[in-house]
Design an enzyme around this catalytic site. Structure first.
Site, PDB file in Angstrom:
ATOM      1  N   SER A 149      -4.330  -4.409   6.057  1.00 38.97           N
ATOM      2  CA  SER A 149      -4.461  -5.031   4.739  1.00 38.97           C
ATOM      3  C   SER A 149      -4.460  -6.552   4.842  1.00 38.97           C
ATOM      4  CB  SER A 149      -3.294  -4.598   3.843  1.00 38.97           C
ATOM      5  OG  SER A 149      -3.307  -5.316   2.621  1.00 38.97           O
ATOM      6  N   TYR A 174       5.376  -4.076   1.770  1.00 39.30           N
ATOM      7  CA  TYR A 174       4.120  -3.421   2.106  1.00 39.30           C
ATOM      8  C   TYR A 174       3.377  -4.218   3.172  1.00 39.30           C
ATOM      9  CZ  TYR A 174      -0.837  -2.257   1.706  1.00 39.30           C
ATOM     10  OH  TYR A 174      -2.135  -1.934   1.986  1.00 39.30           O
ATOM     11  N   LYS A 206      -4.554   5.402  -9.111  1.00 35.50           N
ATOM     12  CA  LYS A 206      -3.678   4.376  -8.539  1.00 35.50           C
ATOM     13  C   LYS A 206      -2.879   3.622  -9.602  1.00 35.50           C
ATOM     14  CE  LYS A 206      -4.838   2.045  -4.959  1.00 35.50           C
ATOM     15  NZ  LYS A 206      -5.488   1.101  -4.027  1.00 35.50           N
TER      16      LYS A 206
END
Length: 315
Positions: free
Chosen positions: A116, A139, A177
């Site tokens: 990411s 994250y 999501k």
């Protein structure tokens, strides 16, 4: 067989759709099902395993897995950037990923995984090198931890192991999501429900709604995954974005044009995001281009048009 972890998710289901369109149906989906089940309803796949069963098969009962696996696309993760449960985040995004990687290495299976652009965090330089990596949340840290594990062993690897640092991916099949959906999709929902798109007022030196992200269409992300998995052995961590940042104002105005109505409201920047928000991202594509991927990326205008058409069908 091809294994897609997170196969019922946003990117995973688009990847399976692409495989199906090419006549590839011998696919194993690895995922936890909930609202995301809708992403699988129009797809064809040969097998399904929950993640816990898949890990058991890897570590204990390998006979439960096919002898021939042509590629593993590891898209599964906890993608909640607001999650503060470190143990849960690391178990899902680091420990699980490490187990799947080492299984792939033991079988010499090409392994392409989702990293990411969140790993860059507070940085303003988006080349994939250690000095540019400054995570702002758990994250991002979990993704960077796995990238660093790959880096630690990469010189010993002979088969394809590729990490893809996705920038701001948007497109079909992301409705499940909710708060973690892309900004284009969230703004689309706001405009459809209220006729108003809410953008942040000026922050971090940017004018109202002028914060900028590298928005990349999910179809491009799928094409990069498949290209790098099917070529000659390749090892590395690469950015996946368009290489061109665009303002949130651009996204909202393109959506308004596609929908045919709407307006923008500017709201105060929330204190809860202070120090945890990327106001600017723009992929450095040098590594990806040097790795041989030379296809053009979809521009925002065309990507939004395709996405709105798909989102209208999904409603």
């Amino acid at each position: 067989m091809i294994v897609v972890t997170g196969g019922a998710g946003f990117i995973g289901s688009n990847l399976i759709e692409s495989l199906n369109q090419d006549g590839i149906f011998d696919v194993m989906v690895v995922d936890r099902l909930g609202e995301n089940f809708r992403n699988l309803c129009d797809l064809t796949f040969a097998d399904f395993m929950p993640p816990d069963d898949f890990i058991r098969a890897i570590e204990v009962n390998r006979g439960a897995l096919p002898e021939k696996i042509d590629a593993i696309f590891h898209q599964g993760a906890c993608a909640d950037t607001t999650c503060d449960d470190g143990a849960y985040m690391m178990e899902n995004n680091f420990t699980f990923s490490k187990a799947v990687l080492h299984f792939a290495l033991s079988r010499k299976i090409p392994f392409v995984y989702a990293s990411s652009a969140a790993v860059y965090g507070a940085s303003n330089n988006f080349a994939p090198s250690r000095e540019n990596e400054r995570p702002l949340n758990l994250y991002a840290l979990s993704k960077l931890a796995f990238d660093n594990h790959v880096r630690a062993i990469i010189d010993t690897i002979q088969t394809t192991v590729v990490g893809l640092r996705y920038f701001n991916v948007y497109g079909p099949r992301e409705a499940h999501k909710h708060k973690m959906a892309s900004m284009p999709y969230q703004l689309y929902r706001q405009l459809k429900q209220t006729g108003r798109a809410r953008l942040f007022k000026g922050a971090d030196g940017y004018r109202d709604g002028d914060q900028r992200r590298d928005f990349v269409f999910v179809g491009d992300v799928v094409r990069v995954n498949r290209a790098l998995a099917s070529g000659p052995p390749l090892r590395g961590i690469f950015n996946v974005g368009t290489g061109k940042a665009r303002a949130f104002n651009d996204v909202a105005n393109l959506l308004i044009r596609q929908i045919g109505a709407g307006a923008i409201d500017y709201v105060p920047f929330p204190e809860s995001l202070a120090g945890r928000y990327q106001s600017f991202t723009e992929a450095d594509l040098t590594g990806l281009r040097n790795a041989g991927y030379d296809a053009a990326f979809t521009n925002l205008e065309d990507g939004i048009a395709s996405s709105v058409a798909a989102w209208n069908r999904e409603d």
